[in-house]
Design an enzyme around this catalytic site. Sequence first.
Site, mmCIF file in Angstrom:
data_model
loop_
_atom_site.group_PDB
_atom_site.id
_atom_site.type_symbol
_atom_site.label_atom_id
_atom_site.label_comp_id
_atom_site.label_asym_id
_atom_site.label_seq_id
_atom_site.Cartn_x
_atom_site.Cartn_y
_atom_site.Cartn_z
ATOM 1 N N ASP A 469 0.829 -1.205 0.000
ATOM 2 C CA ASP A 469 0.000 0.000 0.000
ATOM 3 C C ASP A 469 0.863 1.255 0.000
ATOM 4 O OD1 ASP A 469 -2.306 1.548 0.181
ATOM 5 O OD2 ASP A 469 -3.146 0.415 1.862
ATOM 6 N N ASP A 539 -10.886 2.231 -2.825
ATOM 7 C CA ASP A 539 -11.383 1.992 -1.466
ATOM 8 C C ASP A 539 -12.903 2.037 -1.439
ATOM 9 O OD1 ASP A 539 -8.941 1.598 -0.308
ATOM 10 O OD2 ASP A 539 -8.770 3.601 0.565
HETATM 11 C C1 GLA Z 1 -5.679 1.908 2.355
HETATM 12 C C2 GLA Z 1 -6.141 0.731 1.542
HETATM 13 C C3 GLA Z 1 -7.167 -0.041 2.315
HETATM 14 C C4 GLA Z 1 -6.578 -0.483 3.637
HETATM 15 C C5 GLA Z 1 -6.070 0.717 4.410
HETATM 16 C C6 GLA Z 1 -5.316 0.285 5.641
HETATM 17 O O1 GLA Z 1 -6.686 2.848 2.501
HETATM 18 O O2 GLA Z 1 -6.635 1.136 0.306
HETATM 19 O O3 GLA Z 1 -7.613 -1.159 1.585
HETATM 20 O O4 GLA Z 1 -5.551 -1.392 3.379
HETATM 21 O O5 GLA Z 1 -5.196 1.493 3.616
HETATM 22 O O6 GLA Z 1 -4.818 1.360 6.371
#
Ligand code: GLA
Length: 725
Positions: A469, A539
Amino acid sequence: MHRVAALLVFSTICMAQTIQFSEARKVWLITTAHSSYAMGVDGQGELQHLYWGGPLWRIDDVPAAVEKHEISSFDPHQMYENEEYPGWGGPRYYEPALKVRRADGDRDLVLHYVSHAARGDELDITLKDIRDDIEAVLHYRVYPETGVIARWSTIRNGTKQAITIESAQSATWYMPRGNGYRLSYLSGRWAAETQLNREPIHEGMKVLESRLGESGHNLNPWFAIDPGDADEQHGRVWFGALAWSGNWRFSVEQTPYQQVRVTGGFNTFDFSYVLKPGEQIETPEFYGGFSQNGFGEASRLMADLERAHIAPHGLQARLRPVLYNSWEATEFNVTETGQKELAAKAAKLGVELFVVDDGWFGKRNNDHAGLGDWVVNPQKFPHGLNSLIEYVNQLGMDFGLWVEPEMVNPDSDLYRAHPDWVMNFPGRPRSELRNQLVLNLARDEVRDYIFSALDNLASSYHIKYFKWDMNRVFSEPGWPEAASAEQKELWVKYVWNYYDILRRLREKYPGLEIESCSGGGGRVDLGVLRYVDEFWTSDNTEAFDRLGIQEGFSQAYAARFMSAWVTDVPNTNHRSTPLEYRFLVAMQGALGVGANLNKWTQEDFDLATKMIALYKQIRGTVQNGDLYRLLSPRTNDVAANQYVSKDGQKAVLFAFRHAQQYSTPAPAIRLRGLEARAVYRLESTDGKLLDEQAEMSGAYLMQNGLHLQLEDDYDSTAVVLQRLP
Ligand code: GLA
């Protein structure tokens, strides 16, 4: 033209070689089943673009490049209007492909042809400044099955002085001269990525770019251009995508003489790169292709290219597994018992990969602390991570782990030890976004630290999958340790080191899979696709919003790379859709479940188990087949997509209704991509197929279409087709 027909024409034309060259007229012709591309050198040595469009076969038809003369002292730029890779020098005014500054301040650069070398489907053409030993090698790699050409360049400083590159573009692409072109591009923001836009191209310039340090949520490095009349099935479409995960830029220009050109590569904003004597820099690959059969075929050609030639393992890659991830269910509240409980439930559903998201490491109880400390939190995992991993493996699932290696919270042991490792301008504020700072990955010691942190995890634990990420964009991109003139190189060297870590991890752990995530779809591009198996699309996992995000995503990227989860309702946007609808939306990509299984009813479990079993039957067709976008959620209250397996034996139709009015029946949905003379057996997944015949010909399915009982808001269905012998 149908794909098979195109291939037939191609084989009758029977180009012995993809790349032909006429020595006498100094013309190159690149020809594939889908397209041709030509350029030539004029009397002065200028390399001119000559043709890009449908397939040609006779090189003698392509007129040689001719020197152009000044028409007006106010419009001398018409002379250089189709230069294949223009340096900034002489009377040139359009976006240059290369701009340099010499130590003495001289910035004039006129590139002329020197030599070329062709090897199989690759061609290099070397251009050199008319005075100095500054060279640009233009690389062309042709992918004959798709007609896509990868273009990039290597800039070399053969002089005895350092030069500063102020702009290094990968390629300039030209449309046939004309008016009325239309640009398609993907824009958006966090939780609303890859929205498809179509707008007329007018005189002047439109810039698509990222200045964020990553490819970005706002604009995606992909474009398509059509003469204004193309649709999913018809019309000429030129398309391109840049393989770069950092600051990128496309300038889409229409000149006063109706020449449309797209120049793309490293963003010129805050860019500068010093080449010492003998040094060189390579630009990212800019892929370009052409379709005569609309936006649908343009997307299918991209998907074919990505699956066969860009993503890891090519056509040997395994089908994407069904994944479970508890992020939306537990957020940071990750514990060994909690994860085990969810894992047991996920396994029963048929999940194949269980991923532990954020919250497992350091002092990570919220987003204020812990990033940088990639050690298992002993309170949350009193028996270590292995106890969970073994449990997950015993349940028959692979184990995956979330990491965000480029980032650091000021409240972390790493930051306390190395506050200088973040990008910063000394003595100035370091802006925190989501309470975190960005490590300066352009520095080799930071690159080595990140590699060893991940290497340590991959070697200590049985990890099949990293979700990598990146939850903030760059700010204050200072690199005080570098020489002042070289500090702006951070933008580029950061990305090279990021790729380097991914490449080394994949080499050392050949079975390891990686997902590219950046707070949703902030890092979705062909550059990182060389090292990852999936993208985290957004997300926003709300199913109706997802139809729009997925429609945009599918313009440029194959379904197998599109992570898509089923999550709980009401979702963050307050909308509630039925579980079947959520499944059918997510089953159009790499299916995952991100719901809180502890809250599910037996009915939910039963439906989910059935849907996951169905997905396993059709995922080969979805992930590796051809996508036909039948009805768009942007323009219809019924949205439909169809996937056809490469061997033509299977197909699956997904259809959704979102806002029925006045009980109007849904329109018949006409299928595509089938064999008219073949007969198919139809199987409805939920009894909503109104047509009574269980078998129908391709002709009827494509001409008349299927009638589906889509009556309610957020109604959905799927029909699976099997070709009969
Ligand atoms: C990002 C990702 C999510 C999750 C969060 C965790 O927003 O896109 O899927 O993994 O971080 O902090």
